[in-house]
Design a protein around this motif. Structure first.
Motif, short mmCIF file in Angstrom:
data_model
loop_
_atom_site.label_atom_id
_atom_site.label_comp_id
_atom_site.label_asym_id
_atom_site.label_seq_id
_atom_site.Cartn_x
_atom_site.Cartn_y
_atom_site.Cartn_z
N GLY A 221 0.71 -1.33 -0.32
CA GLY A 221 0.01 0.04 -0.09
C GLY A 221 0.63 1.45 0.08
O GLY A 221 0.43 2.59 0.21
N GLN A 222 2.18 1.27 -0.29
CA GLN A 222 2.94 2.36 -0.19
C GLN A 222 3.02 2.82 -1.85
O GLN A 222 2.74 2.08 -2.69
N LEU A 223 3.31 4.05 -1.97
CA LEU A 223 3.41 4.77 -3.29
C LEU A 223 5.21 4.78 -3.61
O LEU A 223 5.81 5.25 -2.79
N ILE A 224 5.38 4.59 -4.87
CA ILE A 224 6.73 4.53 -5.46
C ILE A 224 7.08 5.91 -5.84
O ILE A 224 6.42 6.35 -6.73
N MET A 225 7.82 6.66 -5.04
CA MET A 225 8.17 8.01 -5.57
C MET A 225 9.70 8.15 -5.81
O MET A 225 10.38 7.36 -5.34
N GLU A 226 9.96 8.86 -6.79
CA GLU A 226 11.03 9.29 -7.09
C GLU A 226 11.88 10.69 -6.92
O GLU A 226 11.00 11.77 -6.70
N ARG A 227 13.19 10.75 -6.57
CA ARG A 227 13.69 12.26 -6.61
C ARG A 227 14.87 12.08 -7.69
O ARG A 227 15.68 11.19 -7.59
N GLN A 228 14.93 13.28 -8.27
CA GLN A 228 15.81 13.45 -9.31
C GLN A 228 15.91 14.76 -9.64
O GLN A 228 15.29 15.45 -9.74
N TYR A 229 17.36 15.32 -10.20
CA TYR A 229 17.79 16.48 -10.55
C TYR A 229 17.03 16.60 -11.79
O TYR A 229 17.11 15.91 -12.73
N ARG A 230 16.48 18.03 -12.08
CA ARG A 230 16.01 18.57 -13.17
C ARG A 230 16.69 19.68 -13.54
O ARG A 230 16.43 20.78 -13.10
N HIS A 231 17.47 19.66 -14.73
CA HIS A 231 18.34 20.56 -15.16
C HIS A 231 17.58 21.95 -15.63
O HIS A 231 18.04 23.18 -15.16
N ALA A 232 16.45 21.74 -16.29
CA ALA A 232 15.80 22.94 -16.73
C ALA A 232 15.59 23.99 -15.53
O ALA A 232 15.51 25.11 -15.76
N VAL A 233 15.01 23.57 -14.48
CA VAL A 233 14.50 24.47 -13.42
C VAL A 233 15.66 24.31 -12.13
O VAL A 233 15.48 24.80 -11.22
N LYS A 234 16.80 23.64 -12.49
CA LYS A 234 17.99 23.68 -11.55
C LYS A 234 17.46 23.22 -10.25
O LYS A 234 17.81 23.73 -9.18
N ALA A 235 16.48 22.23 -10.13
CA ALA A 235 16.30 21.93 -8.92
C ALA A 235 16.06 20.15 -8.82
O ALA A 235 15.92 19.66 -9.77
N VAL A 236 16.08 19.63 -7.51
CA VAL A 236 15.71 18.13 -7.42
C VAL A 236 14.31 18.16 -7.00
O VAL A 236 13.82 18.75 -6.10
N LEU A 237 13.46 17.23 -7.80
CA LEU A 237 12.22 17.37 -7.84
C LEU A 237 11.65 15.77 -7.11
O LEU A 237 12.21 14.93 -7.44
N THR A 238 10.40 15.94 -6.47
CA THR A 238 9.81 14.75 -6.06
C THR A 238 8.71 14.41 -7.31
O THR A 238 7.78 15.26 -7.33
N GLU A 239 8.87 13.27 -7.66
CA GLU A 239 8.05 12.63 -8.94
C GLU A 239 7.49 11.36 -8.67
O GLU A 239 7.92 10.70 -7.88
N ILE A 240 6.56 10.92 -9.63
CA ILE A 240 6.27 9.48 -9.83
C ILE A 240 7.03 8.85 -11.10
O ILE A 240 7.63 9.89 -11.84
N PRO A 241 7.17 7.68 -11.33
CA PRO A 241 7.89 7.34 -12.24
C PRO A 241 7.23 7.58 -13.71
O PRO A 241 6.25 7.87 -13.77
#
Length: 349
Positions: A221-241
């Motif tokens: 019952g947990q959700l799979i979340m990701e953290r990765q750097y997005r260069h266009a906005v120069k930030a590490v974002l929390t996302e789904i696959p």
């Protein structure tokens, strides 16, 4: 009196409530909801269908009425059926029925249906009068495949008050130049003419390959979340696959591949959540979103050369809080999560 969603412990009482009027009025029971085996398991029926709901009225701890929304098999696209509208005979005349019925109609609109439809009997004349006052109109044939062929009154009602007639708003492309052509990206400079005759010599239009995103829920019952750097906005974002649909792939195939490549998870039950445009004003790519329920580790990750993805398994209530707080801020991803929380969890109810 309170109105709430049906619970599993309500099943026996709900079944008795549904069958009571047929006994009271000595009505035909064959080919009706009376002899439908699903009448005894209403909680399970509605729990298993995302775009459905059964409301019950509770007075002094006892269920005294019900009314729900269900996408009955065989109905036209955009239609739902208003179902299981029954009130205990000792509680009629108190306005409980109308409250339940209006609540169900509001739910039908919220769930995105365009037309509500119901089936009933002449013996329920008082209820038929209420339906007519609320805008339902009788038709001469049954719609859909409820299996309740003994009914003799059939009534639909259109739910949308706003209708769009916007064909005359489209622009005409007079000239299009492909000024950038790269893998997964094309840029065009277009000369366009608006419906009012005004011409713009330079309108820039970006074309990207379609993408998929996945709300993946594990067996626990947990959700799979990701953290990765997005260069266009120069930030590490929390996302789904998420990822690109490769040429020759169906969106579902791409979604299953991307989930496995990025997280190592797969399997489960997959349901389409929706289709959105990332930014329709300047780019044309489509994002297909899916809900994958009950996924589990089935393989190893295979990341692209530019990907550095941290995978986290997070409780769904915590993810909703992150969404509420703006910590999840990728526009194409947010609609998928909101729809998941609205349709497949009780967290927004």
């Amino acid at each position: 009196m309170i109105i709430r969603r049906i619970q599993q412990e309500d099943n026996a009482r709900e079944a008795a409530l549904i069958r009571a009027p047929f006994d009271e009025l000595n009505m035909e029971k064959r080919h009706t909801v009376y002899d439908d085996p699903n009448t005894d398991r209403q909680y399970e029926v509605f729990q298993s269908c995302a775009r459905s709901v059964l409301w019950v009225a509770v007075e002094e701890g006892r269920v005294v009425g019900s009314c729900g929304v269900y996408p009955t098999e065989g109905l036209p696209e955009g239609w739902c059926e208003i179902v299981k509208f029954y009130v205990d005979r000792h509680c009629r005349g108190k306005g409980i029925g109308r409250q339940l019925f209006v609540k169900a109609l509001e739910s039908a609109r919220f769930l995105g249906y365009l037309t509500a439809y119901l089936e009933t009997f002449p013996e329920f004349a008082e209820a038929v009068g209420m339906y007519e006052k609320l805008g339902f109109k009788a038709i001469d044939h049954q719609v859909g495949q409820s299996g309740h062929t003994a009914t003799s009154i059939w009534m639909p009602k259109e739910l949308r008050s706003c209708h769009f007639t916007d064909d005359n708003m489209k622009w005409k492309v007079l000239k299009s130049d492909n000024i950038i052509h790269r893998p997964h990206l094309d840029a065009y400079s277009e000369q366009v003419e608006l419906p009012n005759g005004k011409v713009f010599d330079e309108f820039y239009h970006l074309h990207f390959d379609p993408v998929v995103c996945i709300v993946a829920e594990t067996e626990e019952g947990q959700l799979i979340m990701e953290r990765q750097y997005r260069h266009a906005v120069k930030a590490v974002l929390t996302e789904i696959p998420a990822g690109i649909v490769e040429k020759g792939e169906a969106p579902l195939e791409a979604a299953q591949r991307e989930l496995l490549e990025e997280t190592g998870f797969g399997g489960g039950q997959w349901t389409a959540l929706g289709t959105e445009y990332a930014q329709g004003g300047v780019q044309d790519n489509t994002m297909y979103s899916f809900y994958a329920k009950g996924v589990k580790p089935i393989g190893s990750r295979h990341l692209d050369a530019s990907e550095d993805i941290a995978v986290h398994l997070i409780d769904k209530a915590e993810v909703l809080g992150m969404l509420m707080n703006g910590e999840i801020c990728q526009a194409p991803i947010s609609p998928a999560l909101w729809k998941y929380f609205a349709l497949y969890t009780d967290l927004l109810r």
